[in-house]
Design an enzyme around this catalytic site. Structure first.
Site, short mmCIF file in Angstrom:
data_model
loop_
_atom_site.label_atom_id
_atom_site.label_comp_id
_atom_site.label_asym_id
_atom_site.label_seq_id
_atom_site.Cartn_x
_atom_site.Cartn_y
_atom_site.Cartn_z
N GLY A 1 36.91 60.76 74.60
CA GLY A 1 36.30 62.11 74.38
C GLY A 1 36.39 62.43 72.96
O GLY A 1 35.74 63.45 72.68
N LYS B 1 38.76 58.45 65.28
CA LYS B 1 39.41 59.44 65.96
C LYS B 1 38.92 60.84 65.71
O LYS B 1 39.55 61.00 64.55
CB LYS B 1 40.83 59.26 66.49
CG LYS B 1 41.43 60.37 67.60
CD LYS B 1 42.73 59.78 67.87
CE LYS B 1 43.37 60.98 69.18
NZ LYS B 1 44.70 60.55 69.43
N ASP C 1 34.87 69.33 71.99
CA ASP C 1 33.90 69.23 70.85
C ASP C 1 34.08 67.83 70.23
O ASP C 1 33.36 67.51 69.19
CB ASP C 1 34.08 70.37 69.89
CG ASP C 1 35.56 70.60 69.25
OD1 ASP C 1 36.27 69.76 69.30
OD2 ASP C 1 35.86 71.62 69.11
N GLY C 2 34.82 67.10 70.99
CA GLY C 2 35.13 65.83 70.22
C GLY C 2 35.90 65.72 68.93
O GLY C 2 35.83 64.58 68.22
N ARG D 1 41.50 54.39 63.27
CA ARG D 1 42.66 53.48 64.06
C ARG D 1 42.39 51.93 64.03
O ARG D 1 40.92 51.71 64.22
CB ARG D 1 42.81 54.12 65.26
CG ARG D 1 43.24 55.56 65.53
CD ARG D 1 43.71 55.96 66.64
NE ARG D 1 42.94 55.72 68.02
CZ ARG D 1 43.60 56.26 69.19
NH1 ARG D 1 44.60 56.94 69.18
NH2 ARG D 1 42.86 56.07 70.10
N ARG E 1 43.34 50.03 77.86
CA ARG E 1 44.39 50.66 78.41
C ARG E 1 44.32 50.49 80.04
O ARG E 1 43.53 49.75 80.63
CB ARG E 1 44.59 52.07 78.10
CG ARG E 1 43.49 52.95 78.48
CD ARG E 1 43.01 54.11 77.56
NE ARG E 1 42.79 53.82 76.10
CZ ARG E 1 42.97 54.43 75.16
NH1 ARG E 1 43.43 55.80 75.55
NH2 ARG E 1 42.71 54.32 74.11
N ASP F 1 46.23 56.49 81.05
CA ASP F 1 45.29 56.32 80.02
C ASP F 1 45.86 56.23 78.64
O ASP F 1 45.19 56.21 77.64
CB ASP F 1 44.23 57.41 80.18
CG ASP F 1 44.89 59.08 80.15
OD1 ASP F 1 45.53 59.23 81.18
OD2 ASP F 1 44.75 59.46 79.00
N ASN F 2 47.20 56.45 78.44
CA ASN F 2 47.76 56.23 77.14
C ASN F 2 48.80 55.17 77.09
O ASN F 2 49.75 55.12 76.41
CB ASN F 2 48.68 57.68 76.86
CG ASN F 2 47.57 58.63 76.64
OD1 ASN F 2 46.45 58.59 76.10
ND2 ASN F 2 48.20 59.88 76.80
N ASP G 1 48.05 56.43 71.16
CA ASP G 1 47.64 57.79 71.33
C ASP G 1 48.70 58.67 71.07
O ASP G 1 49.75 59.02 71.82
CB ASP G 1 47.18 58.09 72.78
CG ASP G 1 45.74 57.31 72.94
OD1 ASP G 1 45.01 57.06 72.05
OD2 ASP G 1 45.37 57.03 73.96
#
Length: 631
Positions: A120, A141, A153-154, A211, A218, A303-304, A313
């Protein structure tokens, strides 16, 4: 037409992930690339970075960029190279061969399945291949909205981006597996953020971090196939698409575990078992490394968790200052799920969710057996090996060693000792009969213990008495309702805190100091006896002593990214001064150095009293650091 790069012109892209895995092409509307929506039947969707106003380079990590084959530009071209980095690493322009996309994944967040999450606030740029056999995925990122941004808003802001940039590189130089950060670029564009969720939002500068990793796939990448969760009702966007799960396994194992692919080319089930076994071992070793440097991740959702066993992350992370096994670095983690001491069990739980996500390609009962067989054993073995090195035990391994380590941590807890500095000081301890050298180390250790006032602040009650009374009543009468407003563990922690605070109130500062001295004297006697046993097997005492010192210095960092150090760099950067970010970055590239700190750092410390920076970056944190809140 995209501008042509010069310094970055040598980067060659070969985007294998987009060839090997299904990619969604967004609907034809102009805004479709960033329209929030489910993304079924795909691992990626095409995306495009949103431009920033006046991008400006905060810092570059030369060691990370060398992975891509980039060398520092000559001095007379440095200004042009910085401008080029700001242009391309902000996402304002695309490098030739880059194919921006957003990755689809799901996740269990704080123990609950959250359904589709995805990139996101990050975008895959592509994969750079600087040398034969090497392949590095680049990711921006904070580059703007994607279909996975939901209502956000990303964007990322300067403070969080500096923390991720610095910690990614700090962890690498500590020797801990991690994703890397090559650049941090800020801008004149702003977004509104309510930093402490207290109704006081403010504008912050949009910032992007470059990154770098072999892959950012993941655990949650494999959860896109999950059927409706019995508790939350949510499901993955690609339920029933076992064909995609097979493609993902083929891609991940073939690309990043080629030795496993080669060994089991004719037996997919055995290949998948070997893959899960290796992921389990890597994850166990990773969390053991975290525990040994006092690192708290803060958001250990599925997810991390990297499929390669990397730290990934960086959000509300923290390094322990005062040793507290129940330390929670994430202010949003009110239940303490991701406390420092719970990280091993949470990582094991996340591996269980990965095993579930790999079925039926990995039979679940087999995956659970592998997890039971491998994780705890690998964790304990690696942790104990590392702790022996941190204590300078270089010749012998004894059954009493786990107890020695446990008593050390208990002593640190009881005295509120600084985690990093305590281990550093122990390298000066000399075994044998009482001596002035031993007395000097004891005095230095006592200086690293929390003061009476520090402990009072740390142990002050965190719940309103009426809230605690209500939760105690619910624990007895309605445990299910208690689960909605808190937990038995949080109640137990609060009761323990109240008891400890009460005991502290009965002591004077002098009595506290005397108690600390007794605790440390007793443990140092045990440590001295253990060192003497270790030295007995050495033929030459001087050789043993040299090896003892070398190993301790190589395993006990002098510098870690303490929150107050990061905050001081952030404060300066928010005022337009990036020199402190760059200075801290250089310092963290040599965390085990025992040399004196650079003169400019000492001068800055004397000049920066207004923001609380102490004279030495290895000092215990100033009092104001205890009030820092990271979310």
């Amino acid at each position: 037409m995209e501008p042509a790069p010069h310094w970055l012109a040598g980067l060659r892209f070969d985007n294998r992930a987009l060839r090997a895995l299904p990619v969604e092409t967004p609907p034809g509307r102009q805004d479709a690339e960033s329209t929030p929506r489910p993304v079924p039947g795909a691992c990626f969707t095409r995306a495009r970075p949103a431009p920033l106003r006046e991008p400006r380079l905060v810092a570059l990590s030369e060691p990370a960029l060398r992975l891509l084959g980039l060398r520092a530009p000559p001095a007379d071209a440095a200004r042009e190279a910085e401008a080029e980095a700001a242009l391309f690493f902000s996402g304002n322009a695309l490098l030739p061969g880059a194919e921006p996309a957003a990755h689809c994944y799901c996740g269990h967040q704080f123990g609950q399945f959250a359904g589709q999450l995805g990139d996101g606030a990050a975008m895959y740029l592509g994969e750079v291949c600087p040398a034969a056999g090497e392949r590095w995925e680049l990711q921006l990122k904070g580059a703007g909205p994607t279909p996975f941004s939901r209502q956000a808003d990303g964007r990322k802001v300067l403070r969080s981006s500096i923390r991720e940039f610095l910690c990614s590189e700090a962890m690498f130089h500590l020797g801990i597996p991690t994703t890397r950060a090559g650049a941090c670029v800020t801008s004149a564009s702003t977004v509104v953020r309510d930093v402490f969720y207290d109704g006081n939002p403010k504008r912050e500068k949009c910032t992007v971090v470059l990154r770098i990793a072999p892959t950012f796939i993941r655990f949650g990448s494999f959860e896109i196939f999950k059927p409706a969760d019995t508790l939350t009702g949510r499901e993955g966007p690609s339920v029933g698409r076992n064909d995609i799960r097979i493609r993902m396994l083929d891609y991940v194992i073939g690309s990043f575990y080629p030795e496993i692919q080669a060994a089991h080319a004719d037996d997919r089930v055995q290949r998948n078992i070997a893959f899960f076994r290796e992921v389990t071992r890597r994850t166990a070793r990773l969390v053991a490394e975290w525990q040994c440097v006092g690192f708290c991740h803060g958001v250990l959702n599925t997810d991390n968790m990297s499929i390669l066993g990397l730290t990934i992350d960086y959000g509300p992370f923290g390094f322990l200052d005062r040793y507290d096994p129940d330390h929670v670095c994430n202010a949003s983690d009110s239940g303490g799920r991701y406390a420092y001491s719970k990280q091993p069990e949470v990582c094991k739980w996340n591996l269980q969710k990965l095993a579930e996500a790999l079925a039926p390609e990995l039979p679940l009962e087999v995956g659970m057996a592998v997890l039971a067989e491998e994780f705890d054993a690998e964790l304990q073995q690696h942790y104990l090996q590392k702790m022996r090195r941190k204590l300078g035990l270089v010749r012998t391994e004894l059954e009493e060693d786990p107890a020695l380590v446990a008593r050390l941590l208990e002593t640190m807890h009881l005295t509120g000792a600084d985690f990093t500095n305590t281990f550093c000081l122990l390298s000066a301890f000399v075994a044998g009969p009482s001596s002035p050298e031993q007395a000097a180390v004891l005095d230095q250790l006592l200086e690293q213990c929390a003061s009476f006032e520090e402990l009072k602040r740390a142990l002050r009650p965190q719940m309103d008495p009426r809230q605690l009374s209500l939760m105690l009543m619910l624990a007895q009468s309605n445990p299910q309702l208690l689960g909605l407003v808190g937990s038995r563990a949080s109640v137990a922690r609060e009761l323990e805190r109240i008891e400890q605070h009460s005991q502290l109130e009965q002591l004077s500062p002098a009595e506290l100091q005397a108690r600390n001295r007794t605790h440390w004297t007793e443990w140092l006697q045990d440590y001295s006896a253990r060192l003497e046993k270790d030295a007995e097997g050495a033929g030459e005492p001087k050789a043993w002593q040299a090896e003892h010192m070398r190993v301790m210095h190589a395993n006990n960092p002098k510098y870690v990214l303490r929150n107050y150090i990061a905050q001081t760099a952030i404060d300066a950067a928010e005022n337009g001064d990036f020199s402190e970010v760059r200075r801290v970055l250089k310092l963290l590239e040599a965390p085990y150095s025992r040399e004196e700190e650079p003169t400019e750092a000492l001068e800055l410390g004397e000049a920066a009293g207004a923001v609380g920076l102490q004279r030495s970056y290895s000092s215990r944190p100033p009092p104001w650091a205890a009030e820092l809140c990271v979310t």
